[in-house]
Design a protein around this motif. Structure first.
Motif, PDB file in Angstrom:
ATOM      1  N   TYR A 310       0.839  -1.205   0.000  1.00  0.00           N
ATOM      2  CA  TYR A 310       0.000   0.000   0.000  1.00  0.00           C
ATOM      3  C   TYR A 310       0.873   1.253   0.000  1.00  0.00           C
ATOM      4  CZ  TYR A 310      -2.791   3.699   2.191  1.00  0.00           C
ATOM      5  OH  TYR A 310      -3.385   4.899   2.508  1.00  0.00           O
ATOM      6  N   ARG A 332      -5.394   6.971   4.089  1.00  0.00           N
ATOM      7  CA  ARG A 332      -6.700   6.953   3.422  1.00  0.00           C
ATOM      8  C   ARG A 332      -6.776   5.732   2.522  1.00  0.00           C
ATOM      9  NH1 ARG A 332      -8.325  12.826   3.201  1.00  0.00           N
ATOM     10  NH2 ARG A 332     -10.139  12.175   2.003  1.00  0.00           N
ATOM     11  N   ASP A 333      -7.997   5.235   2.365  1.00  0.00           N
ATOM     12  CA  ASP A 333      -8.157   4.075   1.493  1.00  0.00           C
ATOM     13  C   ASP A 333      -8.001   4.500   0.035  1.00  0.00           C
ATOM     14  OD1 ASP A 333      -8.473   1.459   0.910  1.00  0.00           O
ATOM     15  OD2 ASP A 333     -10.532   1.285   1.633  1.00  0.00           O
ATOM     16  N   GLN A 335      -8.991   4.947  -3.685  1.00  0.00           N
ATOM     17  CA  GLN A 335     -10.257   5.130  -4.375  1.00  0.00           C
ATOM     18  C   GLN A 335     -10.260   4.305  -5.664  1.00  0.00           C
ATOM     19  OE1 GLN A 335     -12.730   7.203  -2.994  1.00  0.00           O
ATOM     20  NE2 GLN A 335     -11.323   7.163  -1.281  1.00  0.00           N
ATOM     21  N   GLU A 339      -7.160   2.687  -7.926  1.00  0.00           N
ATOM     22  CA  GLU A 339      -7.004   1.265  -8.235  1.00  0.00           C
ATOM     23  C   GLU A 339      -6.958   1.042  -9.738  1.00  0.00           C
ATOM     24  OE1 GLU A 339      -9.238  -0.526  -4.268  1.00  0.00           O
ATOM     25  OE2 GLU A 339     -10.297  -0.591  -6.174  1.00  0.00           O
ATOM     26  N   TYR A 356      -2.034  -2.800   4.192  1.00  0.00           N
ATOM     27  CA  TYR A 356      -2.799  -1.566   4.320  1.00  0.00           C
ATOM     28  C   TYR A 356      -2.713  -1.028   5.753  1.00  0.00           C
ATOM     29  CZ  TYR A 356      -5.153  -2.311  -0.196  1.00  0.00           C
ATOM     30  OH  TYR A 356      -5.427  -2.451  -1.521  1.00  0.00           O
ATOM     31  N   ILE A 360      -7.946   1.140   8.515  1.00  0.00           N
ATOM     32  CA  ILE A 360      -8.993   1.031   7.496  1.00  0.00           C
ATOM     33  C   ILE A 360      -9.325  -0.417   7.181  1.00  0.00           C
ATOM     34  CG2 ILE A 360      -8.505   3.257   6.426  1.00  0.00           C
ATOM     35  CD1 ILE A 360      -6.946   1.790   4.245  1.00  0.00           C
ATOM     36  N   LYS A 361      -8.801  -1.348   7.994  1.00  0.00           N
ATOM     37  CA  LYS A 361      -9.078  -2.757   7.694  1.00  0.00           C
ATOM     38  C   LYS A 361      -9.716  -3.480   8.885  1.00  0.00           C
ATOM     39  CE  LYS A 361      -7.734  -3.226   3.376  1.00  0.00           C
ATOM     40  NZ  LYS A 361      -8.652  -3.699   2.325  1.00  0.00           N
ATOM     41  N   THR A 373       0.468  -1.236  10.046  1.00  0.00           N
ATOM     42  CA  THR A 373      -0.207  -1.871   8.916  1.00  0.00           C
ATOM     43  C   THR A 373      -0.625  -3.287   9.292  1.00  0.00           C
ATOM     44  OG1 THR A 373       1.886  -2.697   8.025  1.00  0.00           O
ATOM     45  CG2 THR A 373       1.112  -0.567   7.211  1.00  0.00           C
ATOM     46  N   ASP A 378      -5.385  -6.928  -1.469  1.00  0.00           N
ATOM     47  CA  ASP A 378      -6.481  -6.828  -2.431  1.00  0.00           C
ATOM     48  C   ASP A 378      -5.896  -7.170  -3.793  1.00  0.00           C
ATOM     49  OD1 ASP A 378      -8.211  -6.009  -0.487  1.00  0.00           O
ATOM     50  OD2 ASP A 378      -8.351  -3.931  -1.159  1.00  0.00           O
TER      51      ASP A 378
END
Length: 463
Positions: A310, A332-333, A335, A339, A356, A360-361, A373, A378
């Motif tokens: 990430y 931040r994830d 977007q 991707e 990540y 956020i997970k 992390t 993904d």
RNA sequence: UCCGGAGUAGCUCAAUGGCAGAGCGGGUGGCUGUUAACCACUAGGUUGGGGGUUCAAGUCCCUCCUCCGGAGCCA
């Protein structure tokens, strides 16, 4: 009556030439003139149609000439070489029996229909070329998944569809209840008394079989689930459905890198299998749905998937020669636009993004040594986006317990999940593959509603 | 849920505020090798629902509904 299948004829036309055969199927098109006519017959066994030629010598010639599309018939005749360029052989009819006449308001025409319209006649659309091919591929892909895992010694686990905890944290859930909606029983505080509900507690449709499948992973070592999952999110996109199927393997004594190896092997295997087993259907997709399909699939099957963290992804995106609508900032994830850039523009092939930020997970993902992390991954593919999400699971009891508490979840709900870490815990990992997204990728179809026989989306459960 | 677009014949789509149309499909007839067959004739409309502006609304305004695309959520 012993019928010959159209598939058998197409596979070995020489063997049937000059032979008498009987076939039964549905009419796709009819063309007739005064003394001669043609029927394209599909009997369900094969993507292509068999051309039936009928002449005025048939006792019911006039009736046959007026047959409507979709009518079912039984034909006896002789298989002969076809003078027409578009088919090697054809069936010269000696008798045609009408099994079921289709009424003349049959909505499918001999021309292209919009997918939108076909969604409104989901009960008839499997009879179109596109959907015939899609649902054939769907079946093959499902079988390929079982074959892949079974060949590798994985045990297939049926995790529950009705789940007792709403603690899986993967989105809004559908409630399962037998309580009377208008007049539910209340407790002393006036709240709904779920003690009186069917299961004596709140129950919902599952959003993931992962927590349950981990229990069997600790017994069988390599396991997988493959079943329906349900999300009550008000999602209105081409990639989301309220009911969809998911494949969730789980492997013991394994870390994230082995998890990615498994995901990569699986994706390549199942795509290859479909290419081999459905050549006519795949040819159709490549010609009519997505002209870059073969190129794309070959690329997936033969390339090594990219693996980046990430943090590396953020750096690469900051250096990108493209403006993004959403800001890039560690934490931040990513977007959709980020991707897409990574998998479509920068690498042009599937990309694993790993490690990540833990904020956020999900709670069950294993915290890395940096404490910032988690060992998550993904898999992003061009055109579809995220097709797989997975992680190494937190196998350390104290760490897991603290994560649950830190995230404000109810420890009680996870008692059996935590037990797995108390009794012979081992490093383990797994992932979830969205089955419909895999079908979309392998067919080039762009809407999840068009790869699901009876799609459930917000405000849509007609069939 | 948010942003944008769309909704006219069974389907795919036209129509400057001024007579609601075409192609395909349906029906009838014709045609001896068709390939989304072809040719002729023909029937088919509550222009998504409701309200408004106007001499006049498919067209302009308000509102609701539905669908599509994008976003968020995720697989």
């Amino acid at each position: 009556m012993k019928y010959t299948l159209v598939k058998e004829i197409f596979q070995e036309p020489q063997a049937y030439l000059t032979q008498k055969v009987a076939v039964a199927g549905w009419i796709r098109t009819v063309r007739s003139s005064k003394e001669l006519g043609f029927i394209e017959l599909n009997d369900g066994s094969f993507f292509k149609n068999l051309q039936v030629v009928f002449e005025a010598s048939l006792p019911n010639f006039e009736e046959v000439g007026k047959l409507t599309i979709a009518s079912s018939i039984e034909v006896q005749g002789t298989l002969v070489e076809s003078p027409g360029a578009k088919q090697p052989v054809e069936l010269k009819a000696e008798s045609i029996e009408i099994v079921g006449l289709a009424e003349n308001d049959y909505p499918l025409q001999k021309k292209r229909h919009s997918f939108e319209f076909l969604r409104t006649i989901a009960h008839l659309r499997p009879r179109t070329n596109t959907f015939f091919a899609v649902f054939k591929v769907r079946s093959l892909l499902a079988f390929a998944i079982h074959k892949f895992f079974q060949e590798r010694g994985f045990i297939y686990v049926h995790t529950p569809i009705i789940t007792g905890s709403d603690a899986e944290g993967a989105g809004e859930m559908f409630r399962v209840t037998t309580l009377e909606l208008g007049n539910p029983p209340r407790d002393e505080q006036g709240k709904i008394d779920f003690n009186q509900d069917f299961f004596a507690k709140e129950t919902n449709l599952t959003v993931s079989g992962q927590l349950e499948v981990e229990t069997h992973c600790m017994a069988f070592r390599k396991v997988y689930t493959f079943g329906p999952t349900f999300r009550a999110e008000n999602s209105n996109t081409a990639r989301h459905a309220s009911e969809f199927w998911m494949i969730e393997p789980e492997i013991a004594f394994a870390d994230l890198s082995q998890d990615m190896d498994l995901a990569e092997d699986m994706v390549k295997y199942i795509f290859q299998y479909v290419m081999e087993q459905a050549p006519e259907e795949m040819e159709f997709f490549n010609t009519w749905i997505d002209k870059t399909l073969f190129q794309r699939l070959e690329n997936v099957i033969h390339s090594n998937f990219e693996r980046i963290t990430y943090s590396q992804a953020i750096e690469l995106l900051k250096k990108a020669d493209q403006k993004f609508e959403f800001p890039l900032e560690w934490g931040r994830d990513l977007q959709t636009e980020h991707e897409r850039y990574l998998t479509e523009k920068l690498f042009g092939k599937p990309v694993f993004v790993t490690d990540y930020p833990k904020a956020i997970k999900a709670f069950y993902m294993r915290v890395n040594d940096d404490d910032k992390t988690v060992a998550a991954m993904d898999l992003l593919v061009p055109g579809v986006g995220e097709i797989i999400g997975g992680s190494q699971r937190e196998e350390r009891y104290e760490m897991l317990k603290n994560r649950i508490i830190d995230l404000g979840l109810n420890l009680q709900d996870y008692w059996w999940y935590l037990d797995l870490r108390r009794y012979g815990t081992v490093p383990h990992a797994g992932f979830g593959l969205g089955f419909e997204r895999a079908i979309m990728y392998v067919t080039g179809m762009e809407n999840i509603r068009d790869v699901t026989p009876f799609p459930r989306t917000p405000r849509n459960a007609e069939f």
